[in-house]
Design a protein around this motif. Sequence first.
Motif, PDB file in Angstrom:
ATOM      1  N   PRO A  30       2.447  14.002  53.925  1.00 42.35           N
ATOM      2  CA  PRO A  30       1.801  15.161  54.554  1.00 42.35           C
ATOM      3  C   PRO A  30       2.136  15.275  56.039  1.00 42.35           C
ATOM      4  O   PRO A  30       2.220  14.276  56.752  1.00 42.35           O
ATOM      5  CB  PRO A  30       0.308  14.887  54.350  1.00 42.35           C
ATOM      6  CG  PRO A  30       0.240  13.917  53.222  1.00 42.35           C
ATOM      7  CD  PRO A  30       1.476  13.083  53.319  1.00 42.35           C
ATOM      8  N   ARG A  31       2.315  16.501  56.464  1.00 44.10           N
ATOM      9  CA  ARG A  31       2.596  16.801  57.870  1.00 44.10           C
ATOM     10  C   ARG A  31       1.619  17.861  58.332  1.00 44.10           C
ATOM     11  O   ARG A  31       1.591  18.966  57.799  1.00 44.10           O
ATOM     12  CB  ARG A  31       4.034  17.306  58.024  1.00 44.10           C
ATOM     13  CG  ARG A  31       4.392  17.737  59.436  1.00 44.10           C
ATOM     14  CD  ARG A  31       5.835  18.210  59.491  1.00 44.10           C
ATOM     15  NE  ARG A  31       6.215  18.614  60.831  1.00 44.10           N
ATOM     16  CZ  ARG A  31       7.422  19.043  61.167  1.00 44.10           C
ATOM     17  NH1 ARG A  31       8.376  19.119  60.252  1.00 44.10           N
ATOM     18  NH2 ARG A  31       7.693  19.399  62.401  1.00 44.10           N
ATOM     19  N   ARG A  32       0.807  17.535  59.309  1.00 45.27           N
ATOM     20  CA  ARG A  32      -0.205  18.467  59.797  1.00 45.27           C
ATOM     21  C   ARG A  32       0.382  19.395  60.858  1.00 45.27           C
ATOM     22  O   ARG A  32       1.378  19.083  61.519  1.00 45.27           O
ATOM     23  CB  ARG A  32      -1.389  17.703  60.396  1.00 45.27           C
ATOM     24  CG  ARG A  32      -2.063  16.738  59.455  1.00 45.27           C
ATOM     25  CD  ARG A  32      -2.652  17.430  58.230  1.00 45.27           C
ATOM     26  NE  ARG A  32      -3.620  18.457  58.583  1.00 45.27           N
ATOM     27  CZ  ARG A  32      -4.231  19.267  57.713  1.00 45.27           C
ATOM     28  NH1 ARG A  32      -3.934  19.170  56.430  1.00 45.27           N
ATOM     29  NH2 ARG A  32      -5.101  20.159  58.112  1.00 45.27           N
ATOM     30  N   ALA A  33      -0.259  20.555  61.034  1.00 41.80           N
ATOM     31  CA  ALA A  33       0.132  21.486  62.089  1.00 41.80           C
ATOM     32  C   ALA A  33      -0.300  20.936  63.441  1.00 41.80           C
ATOM     33  O   ALA A  33      -1.265  20.171  63.543  1.00 41.80           O
ATOM     34  CB  ALA A  33      -0.503  22.848  61.846  1.00 41.80           C
ATOM     35  N   GLU A  34       0.416  21.335  64.467  1.00 43.00           N
ATOM     36  CA  GLU A  34       0.124  20.858  65.820  1.00 43.00           C
ATOM     37  C   GLU A  34      -0.510  21.931  66.695  1.00 43.00           C
ATOM     38  O   GLU A  34      -0.836  21.669  67.848  1.00 43.00           O
ATOM     39  CB  GLU A  34       1.407  20.344  66.473  1.00 43.00           C
ATOM     40  CG  GLU A  34       2.018  19.160  65.730  1.00 43.00           C
ATOM     41  CD  GLU A  34       3.315  18.689  66.352  1.00 43.00           C
ATOM     42  OE1 GLU A  34       3.758  19.323  67.345  1.00 43.00           O
ATOM     43  OE2 GLU A  34       3.886  17.692  65.864  1.00 43.00           O
ATOM     44  N   SER A  35      -0.676  23.130  66.160  1.00 46.12           N
ATOM     45  CA  SER A  35      -1.274  24.221  66.928  1.00 46.12           C
ATOM     46  C   SER A  35      -2.187  25.014  66.013  1.00 46.12           C
ATOM     47  O   SER A  35      -2.387  24.661  64.852  1.00 46.12           O
ATOM     48  CB  SER A  35      -0.178  25.120  67.521  1.00 46.12           C
ATOM     49  OG  SER A  35       0.603  25.686  66.482  1.00 46.12           O
ATOM     50  N   SER A  36      -2.741  26.094  66.507  1.00 43.17           N
ATOM     51  CA  SER A  36      -3.631  26.929  65.708  1.00 43.17           C
ATOM     52  C   SER A  36      -2.818  27.994  64.979  1.00 43.17           C
ATOM     53  O   SER A  36      -1.704  28.337  65.394  1.00 43.17           O
ATOM     54  CB  SER A  36      -4.679  27.592  66.600  1.00 43.17           C
ATOM     55  OG  SER A  36      -4.064  28.555  67.445  1.00 43.17           O
ATOM     56  N   GLU A  87       8.893  18.243  54.704  1.00 44.82           N
ATOM     57  CA  GLU A  87       8.825  18.548  56.129  1.00 44.82           C
ATOM     58  C   GLU A  87       8.313  19.955  56.396  1.00 44.82           C
ATOM     59  O   GLU A  87       8.117  20.329  57.552  1.00 44.82           O
ATOM     60  CB  GLU A  87      10.213  18.375  56.761  1.00 44.82           C
ATOM     61  CG  GLU A  87      10.743  16.954  56.728  1.00 44.82           C
ATOM     62  CD  GLU A  87       9.852  16.005  57.514  1.00 44.82           C
ATOM     63  OE1 GLU A  87       9.461  16.351  58.635  1.00 44.82           O
ATOM     64  OE2 GLU A  87       9.540  14.922  56.982  1.00 44.82           O
ATOM     65  N   PHE A  88       8.092  20.736  55.336  1.00 38.56           N
ATOM     66  CA  PHE A  88       7.763  22.143  55.540  1.00 38.56           C
ATOM     67  C   PHE A  88       6.298  22.358  55.905  1.00 38.56           C
ATOM     68  O   PHE A  88       5.401  21.845  55.244  1.00 38.56           O
ATOM     69  CB  PHE A  88       8.075  22.959  54.283  1.00 38.56           C
ATOM     70  CG  PHE A  88       7.808  24.439  54.446  1.00 38.56           C
ATOM     71  CD1 PHE A  88       8.808  25.276  54.903  1.00 38.56           C
ATOM     72  CD2 PHE A  88       6.562  24.976  54.170  1.00 38.56           C
ATOM     73  CE1 PHE A  88       8.581  26.629  55.073  1.00 38.56           C
ATOM     74  CE2 PHE A  88       6.309  26.321  54.332  1.00 38.56           C
ATOM     75  CZ  PHE A  88       7.325  27.157  54.787  1.00 38.56           C
ATOM     76  N   THR A  89       6.077  23.142  56.954  1.00 42.60           N
ATOM     77  CA  THR A  89       4.788  23.776  57.217  1.00 42.60           C
ATOM     78  C   THR A  89       5.088  25.195  57.680  1.00 42.60           C
ATOM     79  O   THR A  89       6.186  25.489  58.175  1.00 42.60           O
ATOM     80  CB  THR A  89       3.961  23.054  58.300  1.00 42.60           C
ATOM     81  OG1 THR A  89       4.616  23.185  59.574  1.00 42.60           O
ATOM     82  CG2 THR A  89       3.772  21.574  57.972  1.00 42.60           C
ATOM     83  N   GLY A 121      -7.500  19.218  52.517  1.00 45.98           N
ATOM     84  CA  GLY A 121      -7.340  18.372  51.348  1.00 45.98           C
ATOM     85  C   GLY A 121      -6.342  17.240  51.500  1.00 45.98           C
ATOM     86  O   GLY A 121      -5.668  17.099  52.519  1.00 45.98           O
ATOM     87  N   THR A 122      -6.296  16.420  50.469  1.00 46.37           N
ATOM     88  CA  THR A 122      -5.376  15.289  50.380  1.00 46.37           C
ATOM     89  C   THR A 122      -4.482  15.499  49.172  1.00 46.37           C
ATOM     90  O   THR A 122      -4.964  15.689  48.053  1.00 46.37           O
ATOM     91  CB  THR A 122      -6.157  13.974  50.219  1.00 46.37           C
ATOM     92  OG1 THR A 122      -7.018  13.798  51.341  1.00 46.37           O
ATOM     93  CG2 THR A 122      -5.199  12.789  50.122  1.00 46.37           C
ATOM     94  N   PRO A 123      -3.162  15.481  49.362  1.00 46.35           N
ATOM     95  CA  PRO A 123      -2.267  15.822  48.253  1.00 46.35           C
ATOM     96  C   PRO A 123      -2.050  14.694  47.254  1.00 46.35           C
ATOM     97  O   PRO A 123      -1.936  13.528  47.625  1.00 46.35           O
ATOM     98  CB  PRO A 123      -0.952  16.166  48.969  1.00 46.35           C
ATOM     99  CG  PRO A 123      -0.991  15.328  50.217  1.00 46.35           C
ATOM    100  CD  PRO A 123      -2.441  15.267  50.625  1.00 46.35           C
TER     101      PRO A 123
END
Length: 289
Positions: A30-36, A87-89, A121-123
Motif C-alpha cells: 500500500p502507498r498512501r497519498a501525501e496531500s489532500s 505504485e499507483f495512486t 481500509g487494509t488491502p
Amino acid sequence: MSRAFCLAALLVSASGCSSIDITEHGLIHPRRAESSPEVVPGAVAAAFPGVAYEEQRIKAADGTILYGALLRQPGADLTVLYFGGNEFTVESSGLGTAQALLPLGINLLLIDHRGYGWSDGTPTVSLLQSDALDVFDHAAALPDLGSLVAHGFSLGSFLAGHVGANRPAAGVVLESSATTPEEWASVRIPSLYRPFVTVQVDGPLRIVDNRAEVERIGEPLLLLAGDEDATTPPVLSRRLYEASPLPASRKTLAVIAEAGHGDVQQQPEFARVYQAFLDRVRATREPRP
C-alpha cells in the motif's frame, strides 16, 4: 525489483534451500497519498480543458470508503475503469494515466485501491477483488457513462480480469499481467536454477488466477505487454491469450517494442493498439439500457 528477485533465487540455490515463498504481504504494498484530494482537480483542469473532474466516494461491501476520480469529457460513449499497480495512486499517477487515455475519447474512472492513496481500509487479495466488483457496480449506476471497460495494470490486472469474468464489461484490458502468482514467480527464476527451486504460494493468493478469469471473459480482450518487461515477462500475457476461448477477431495480444514494466502507455504504438481495441468494443457492445 526484478534484479532483487533473481538475486534471491541465486541465494536460495546457493544456500541449499529449495523454495521461495510468495505471500500476500509480499505482493501488496500500500502507498498512501501525501496531500489532500483537492490538489488533483486543478491539475486535471489545466491539462485537459473541458474535462470535468467528479470525485467519487465508493462504499465497498464491508463499508470501507474507496476514493475514485471520474474524468468526463463531452461526447464520450465509453468509460474505462482503471485499476493501477502497486505504485499507483490517483495523486501520484492519475494525471499520467489520463494523458495516455483521455485523448482516445473516453471517460476515465481512476481508483485508489483500499489502503492506497485516499482510500480507507487494509488491502487483502480477496477484498481488492470484491472492491473491484463494487467499483463496477457503482459506475454502472451512474448516468451517461456509456459502456464500461475494465483496464488493469500489473497488480490491477488481477482485478480487471475478475471484473471481466463476473460483470458485463464491454471489454477488458490486461496490461503487464501475470497468470498466477506461482507462474509469475517461476518465470523470474533464472532457468539454470528452476529445477532446484520450488515456489510456495500463500493460501490467500491461491484464488488469484487470471488464466481462469480470461476463460470466462466473453467480450473483446486486449493484452498489453512490454517486450523488455522483466517484472511480468510477456510470456505470461501470451499464456493468457492462449487461454482465452475468444476467436482471434475478438482478442489481441500486443507486445510493445522497447517497453518495460510501467512504460507501455508512453510508447507510440500504444495509442494505435488501444484505439483499435476501443473500435472493436464499439462494434460488438450491447447498448446500456
